[in-house]
Design a protein around this motif. Structure first.
Motif, PDB file in Angstrom:
ATOM      1  N   UNK A 104     -29.684 -59.617 -58.934  1.00 28.56           N
ATOM      2  CA  UNK A 104     -29.624 -58.499 -60.139  1.00 28.56           C
ATOM      3  C   UNK A 104     -30.829 -57.563 -59.688  1.00 28.56           C
ATOM      4  N   UNK A 105     -32.129 -58.151 -59.559  1.00 26.85           N
ATOM      5  CA  UNK A 105     -33.209 -57.143 -59.533  1.00 26.85           C
ATOM      6  C   UNK A 105     -33.346 -56.281 -58.308  1.00 26.85           C
ATOM      7  N   UNK A 106     -32.798 -56.638 -57.284  1.00 29.48           N
ATOM      8  CA  UNK A 106     -32.940 -55.932 -56.228  1.00 29.48           C
ATOM      9  C   UNK A 106     -31.575 -54.999 -55.786  1.00 29.48           C
ATOM     10  N   UNK A 107     -30.515 -55.866 -55.166  1.00 29.17           N
ATOM     11  CA  UNK A 107     -29.378 -54.696 -54.828  1.00 29.17           C
ATOM     12  C   UNK A 107     -28.516 -54.241 -56.133  1.00 29.17           C
ATOM     13  N   UNK A 108     -28.648 -54.990 -57.326  1.00 28.96           N
ATOM     14  CA  UNK A 108     -27.785 -54.580 -58.372  1.00 28.96           C
ATOM     15  C   UNK A 108     -28.583 -53.425 -59.174  1.00 28.96           C
ATOM     16  N   UNK A 109     -29.585 -53.451 -59.563  1.00 28.35           N
ATOM     17  CA  UNK A 109     -30.420 -52.444 -60.243  1.00 28.35           C
ATOM     18  C   UNK A 109     -31.581 -52.025 -59.663  1.00 28.35           C
ATOM     19  N   UNK A 110     -32.061 -52.545 -58.380  1.00 25.96           N
ATOM     20  CA  UNK A 110     -32.959 -51.578 -57.601  1.00 25.96           C
ATOM     21  C   UNK A 110     -34.334 -51.599 -58.310  1.00 25.96           C
ATOM     22  N   UNK A 111     -34.469 -52.890 -58.955  1.00 23.65           N
ATOM     23  CA  UNK A 111     -35.924 -52.828 -59.862  1.00 23.65           C
ATOM     24  C   UNK A 111     -37.028 -53.336 -58.859  1.00 23.65           C
ATOM     25  N   UNK A 112     -36.800 -54.356 -58.421  1.00 25.42           N
ATOM     26  CA  UNK A 112     -37.777 -54.923 -57.662  1.00 25.42           C
ATOM     27  C   UNK A 112     -37.069 -55.027 -56.187  1.00 25.42           C
ATOM     28  N   UNK A 113     -37.513 -54.141 -55.396  1.00 22.98           N
ATOM     29  CA  UNK A 113     -36.776 -54.053 -54.114  1.00 22.98           C
ATOM     30  C   UNK A 113     -37.701 -54.396 -52.985  1.00 22.98           C
ATOM     31  N   UNK A 114     -37.134 -54.970 -51.807  1.00 25.18           N
ATOM     32  CA  UNK A 114     -37.878 -55.131 -50.625  1.00 25.18           C
ATOM     33  C   UNK A 114     -38.528 -56.458 -50.357  1.00 25.18           C
ATOM     34  N   UNK A 115     -38.239 -57.419 -51.092  1.00 24.15           N
ATOM     35  CA  UNK A 115     -38.696 -58.750 -51.084  1.00 24.15           C
ATOM     36  C   UNK A 115     -37.714 -59.838 -51.492  1.00 24.15           C
ATOM     37  N   UNK A 116     -36.615 -59.690 -51.002  1.00 23.88           N
ATOM     38  CA  UNK A 116     -35.288 -60.314 -51.648  1.00 23.88           C
ATOM     39  C   UNK A 116     -35.413 -61.908 -51.411  1.00 23.88           C
ATOM     40  N   UNK A 117     -35.781 -62.387 -50.186  1.00 26.20           N
ATOM     41  CA  UNK A 117     -35.850 -63.698 -49.802  1.00 26.20           C
ATOM     42  C   UNK A 117     -37.127 -64.480 -50.673  1.00 26.20           C
ATOM     43  N   UNK A 118     -38.250 -63.649 -50.748  1.00 30.07           N
ATOM     44  CA  UNK A 118     -39.407 -64.284 -51.529  1.00 30.07           C
ATOM     45  C   UNK A 118     -39.044 -64.337 -52.888  1.00 30.07           C
ATOM     46  N   UNK A 119     -38.449 -63.381 -53.498  1.00 28.97           N
ATOM     47  CA  UNK A 119     -37.925 -63.618 -55.079  1.00 28.97           C
ATOM     48  C   UNK A 119     -37.040 -64.532 -55.025  1.00 28.97           C
TER      49      UNK A 119
END
Length: 369
Positions: free
Chosen positions: A231-246
């Protein structure tokens, strides 16, 4: 047989066969006693207490944010450095805690490593000083620091230019996506444990059932962490670049809430659901640093914020999303401790020896078909 042998069941419905179809002959008090049981009255009182606690906690934390010892670095020539640091530390109410930095590069590193929230760069050869800050770490505190330093310079007839070296992502609004993500994960965790308690009894009947229930909560936690990261990365691009950590922060956050919620229910039965609300929502959310950072909160909320799962998780998400994970060791330990503590308490309270103790003795469950 259901998991909840020893769990708490329903009473079979509000209306009991009394042989009085109209109920008028028993009068109002008789109908009241029949309609609202003593247990239901206690639940209503508990809900009222949680409701009032919610209002008091949120208003107490947010009604009048006041800066308290916000860490600030000072870059100034040697002859002026001590004067500036002492002047900032001597401000009424101690709104900032100033320390000297060797140069602008060192000050930037202190900000990005989460050692300070801002840096004050003094240039005596000009009439304008600079404020370096990272609003991704909390727009409210960045704005507050800027106002404090602007007032200081205005008193000396100088101006301030602000440089934001790490702003929130364009899709992150006011930098609140970390907080919203954590709120969703925490709610999902304790609701998952509550759902199992309501379906199969608050207290598992044996140690094996504890393991099965915790395993189910672990699976839900993995899926919740993955869903939150999507939700926060690919869907809304709110918090990008740290998918695995998040993702894995989300797993630990959800499981900490779920395991703790289960432990509360093993200890207190369904009253443990109310305790989960108090810990995670009533006290956890306003003190987490998501809306206002701890340096702007009153003493009580500032003291408990980073010791609760909501505060630790918000720090982890925000600092991994924007600052490479610097300043997160304490948050990792806190969140892990809640998760491990929930597992340990759930197992210990389900051991045969422990179940004989009055503290863990569960009322007999209703017969189920």
């Amino acid at each position: 047989m259901a998991d909840g042998a020893g769990g708490e069941g329903t009473d079979g419905g509000e209306d009991r066969a009394s042989g009085d179809s109209g109920g008028s002959s028993r009068g109002f008090l008789g109908e009241l006693k029949d309609a609202v049981s003593g247990r239901a009255a206690l639940l209503l009182i508990g809900i009222f207490v949680i409701e009032m606690a919610f209002i008091v906690s949120y208003l107490g934390a947010f009604h009048s944010p006041s800066p308290q010892r916000i860490p600030v670095a000072v870059v100034a020539p040697a002859r002026a450095e001590t004067k500036v640091v002492n002047g900032l530390n001597g401000l009424q109410g101690e709104p900032v805690r100033a320390t000297a930095a060797a140069d602008v590069r060192a000050a930037r590193q202190m900000i990005l490593h989460r050692n300070v929230d801002a840096a004050f760069v003094i240039d005596p050869r000009a009439t304008t000083d600079r404020v370096l800050l990272a609003s991704a770490g909390g727009p409210s505190v960045a704005q507050t620091v800027t106002q404090i330093l602007q007032k200081t310079d205005q008193a000396n007839r100088r101006t301030v230019a602000v440089t934001d070296i790490r702003p929130p992502n364009a899709a992150d609004g006011r930098g609140l996506s970390s907080f919203y993500l954590v709120v969703g994960l925490i709610i999902g965790g304790y609701l998952a444990s509550a759902a199992l308690a309501m379906s199969f009894g608050a207290r598992p009947s044996n140690v094996h059932r504890v393991g099965i229930r915790l395993g189910s909560l672990a699976v839900i936690s993995v899926l919740s962490g993955l869903g939150g990261a999507i939700v926060v990365d690919p869907l809304f691009s709110a918090l990008t670049g740290h998918f695995v950590a998040l993702w894995w922060i989300g797993v630990l956050t959800t499981f900490a809430a779920a395991a703790t919620g289960m432990a509360f229910q093993v200890l207190l039965g369904q009253l443990g659901i109310g305790l989960s609300l108090l810990v995670f929502v009533v006290f956890g959310n306003p003190s987490s640093g998501g809306v206002y950072p701890s340096t702007l909160l009153p003493p009580f909320w500032r003291a408990i914020g980073q010791a609760l799962p909501s505060g630790a998780a918000t720090t982890l998400v925000r600092d991994y999303a924007y600052f490479g994970g610097y300043g997160t060791s304490t948050a990792w330990w806190v969140l892990s401790a809640w998760a491990a503590g929930g597992v340990l308490v759930s197992y210990l309270a389900s051991l045969p020896a422990a179940r004989k103790h009055p503290l863990f003795a569960a009322p007999s469950a209703p017969t189920r078909m």
